[in-house]
Scaffold this active site. Structure first.
Site, PDB file in Angstrom:
ATOM      1  CE  LYS A  52      -3.128 -33.355  37.602  1.00  0.00           C
ATOM      2  NZ  LYS A  52      -2.295 -32.255  38.095  1.00  0.00           N
ATOM      3  CD  GLN A  96       0.559 -30.642  39.796  1.00  0.00           C
ATOM      4  OE1 GLN A  96      -0.273 -30.912  38.930  1.00  0.00           O
ATOM      5  NE2 GLN A  96       0.398 -30.985  41.052  1.00  0.00           N
ATOM      6  CG  ASP A 119      -6.168 -26.731  38.711  1.00  0.00           C
ATOM      7  OD1 ASP A 119      -6.580 -27.829  39.121  1.00  0.00           O
ATOM      8  OD2 ASP A 119      -4.982 -26.507  38.430  1.00  0.00           O
TER       9      ASP A 119
HETATM   10  N1  GUN Z   1      -1.286 -29.576  43.400  1.00  0.00           N
HETATM   11  C1  GUN Z   1      -1.974 -30.391  44.232  1.00  0.00           C
HETATM   12  N2  GUN Z   1      -3.265 -30.482  43.849  1.00  0.00           N
HETATM   13  C2  GUN Z   1      -3.394 -29.722  42.748  1.00  0.00           C
HETATM   14  C3  GUN Z   1      -4.486 -29.424  41.887  1.00  0.00           C
HETATM   15  O1  GUN Z   1      -5.627 -29.874  42.056  1.00  0.00           O
HETATM   16  N3  GUN Z   1      -4.201 -28.602  40.837  1.00  0.00           N
HETATM   17  C4  GUN Z   1      -2.974 -28.076  40.633  1.00  0.00           C
HETATM   18  N4  GUN Z   1      -2.818 -27.265  39.597  1.00  0.00           N
HETATM   19  N5  GUN Z   1      -1.947 -28.329  41.409  1.00  0.00           N
HETATM   20  C5  GUN Z   1      -2.156 -29.155  42.455  1.00  0.00           C
END
Ligand code: GUN
Length: 294
Positions: A52, A96, A119
Site C-alpha cells: 500500500k 489495518q 475503508d
Molecule cells: N484486512 C484485510 N482486508 C482489509 C481491508 O480492506 N482494510 C483493512 N483496514 N484491513 C483489512
C-alpha cells in the site's frame, strides 16, 4: 474455457487514472495523504501495508505509516486516530484489521472521521451505502463491482450469489450488487445445499477464506466468478496462494473468472487509492472524478 478477468491490468489502469487526477490537484497545491495504521506483526498485514505504502507514493500521494507494537493500549490507538482526524495533511485513514484481541475494533473504526474513512467501515458509511446514499465504499467489494461492470456492462436483473457474510466483503458486496439491481443471495457456512444455491448464480462472488472450496460443479455454465479468497497453502512442498475457488475446474464451466493472484487483490489497493482521492476532493469542495466509485 473461461475468459480470465485481468485484475492486475485493470488495477494498473485505475491507478493511472488516480495518478492523473492527483497531478491535477498538485496544480492547486493539494497533495492527498493516506495514513495506514498497523498494530502488531501479523505477516500478511505487513505485506499489505508495505505494498500500500509503495503504490500510494507511486500515484503521487503522501503515505504516512504508523506501526505500533502488539501490546499498544486501546486508548493510545484511539488517541492516534484523533490526531489523524485533526491532521489536515491526512485525507484518508486506514487501520489495518485484524487488530489484537485486547482492542475493540468497532470502537476504533467508529472513532475515524467518516469523511476520512477510506475503508468504508465506519457505521455511518455502512448506513449510507445501505440506504443508497453517497458513501465511502469498502475497497474490495468496490474493486469486484468495477470488474463486473467492465466485463458484463449492466448487471440489472442478474442473479448474484455472494458466499461469505463478513463486514469487510460479503455484506457490502451484497449492498453494491443490490444497488446495481441484481437479485442478491448472501450464502454462508450455515447455508443448506450451498452448491445448489451457487449454481443459480449468474454472478458468483466467493469470499469465505476457505482454499478452493467452490468447485466447477457449483458453477452455472457461463457464470461470472469473482474469487476474493487469498489463502496460503503448502502444495508439493512449496508455499503458494490459492483462492476460495478451485480455479482449474471452475474455469472449464464459468464464462469468466478472476485468477488468484492477479484478480481481486490488486483492485483492492487501487480502490483504496481511488477512495483517498475522492475523500480529498470532497474535503476540498472539488468535483469528484468519474468512474472511480460506485
Ligand atoms: N484486512 C484485510 N482486508 C482489509 C481491508 O480492506 N482494510 C483493512 N483496514 N484491513 C483489512
Amino acid at each position: 474455457m473461461a475468459i480470465i478477468i485481468d485484475g492486475k491490468g485493470f488495477a494498473a489502469r485505475v491507478r493511472a487514472q488516480v495518478a492523473e487526477q492527483v497531478a491535477a490537484l498538485a496544480g492547486r497545491g493539494i497533495v492527498p495523504g493516506l495514513a495506514v495504521v498497523l498494530v502488531g506483526e501479523d505477516p500478511a498485514s505487513q505485506v499489505y501495508v508495505r505494498s500500500k505504502g509503495k503504490l500510494t507514493v507511486e500515484v503521487g500521494m503522501r503515505s504516512f505509516e504508523h506501526k505500533l507494537p502488539a501490546d499498544t493500549a486501546e486508548a493510545e490507538l484511539l488517541a492516534l486516530v484523533e490526531r489523524l482526524n485533526a491532521d489536515p495533511a491526512v485525507n484518508g485513514i486506514l487501520v489495518q484489521l485484524p487488530l489484537p484481541a485486547h482492542i475493540n475494533a468497532d470502537l476504533v473504526i467508529n472513532a475515524i472521521d467518516p469523511a476520512k474513512d477510506v475503508d468504508g467501515f465506519h457505521i455511518s458509511n455502512v448506513g449510507l451505502l445501505g440506504t443508497g446514499q453517497k458513501a465511502m465504499v469498502p475497497c474490495t467489494p468496490l474493486g469486484c463491482l468495477m470488474m463486473l461492470r467492465d466485463h458484463l456492462g449492466s448487471l440489472s436483473g442478474l442473479e448474484a450469489v455472494v458466499v461469505g457474510r463478513s463486514n469487510i466483503v460479503g455484506k457490502p458486496m451484497a449492498q453494491l450488487l443490490l444497488g446495481d439491481s441484481c437479485t442478491v443471495t448472501v450464502a454462508h457456512s450455515r447455508t443448506r445445499d450451498l452448491p445448489a444455491v451457487c449454481r443459480r448464480a449468474d454472478i458468483l462472488v466467493a469470499a469465505v477464506g476457505r482454499p478452493e472450496m467452490v468447485s466447477g460443479e457449483w458453477i452455472k455454465p457461463g457464470a461470472t466468478v469473482i474469487d476474493v479468497g487469498i489463502n496460503r497453502v503448502e502444495r508439493d512442498g512449496r508455499s503458494r496462494l490459492v483462492g476460495d475457488v478451485d480455479f482449474e475446474s471452475a474455469a472449464k464451466v464459468a464464462g469468466a473468472i478472476t485468477p488468484v493472484p492477479g484478480g481481486v487483490g490488486p483492485m483492492t489497493i487501487a480502490c483504496l487509492l481511488a477512495n483517498t482521492l475522492i475523500a480529498t476532493c470532497r474535503a476540498n469542495g472539488l468535483a469528484e472524478p468519474e468512474g472511480l466509485t460506485a
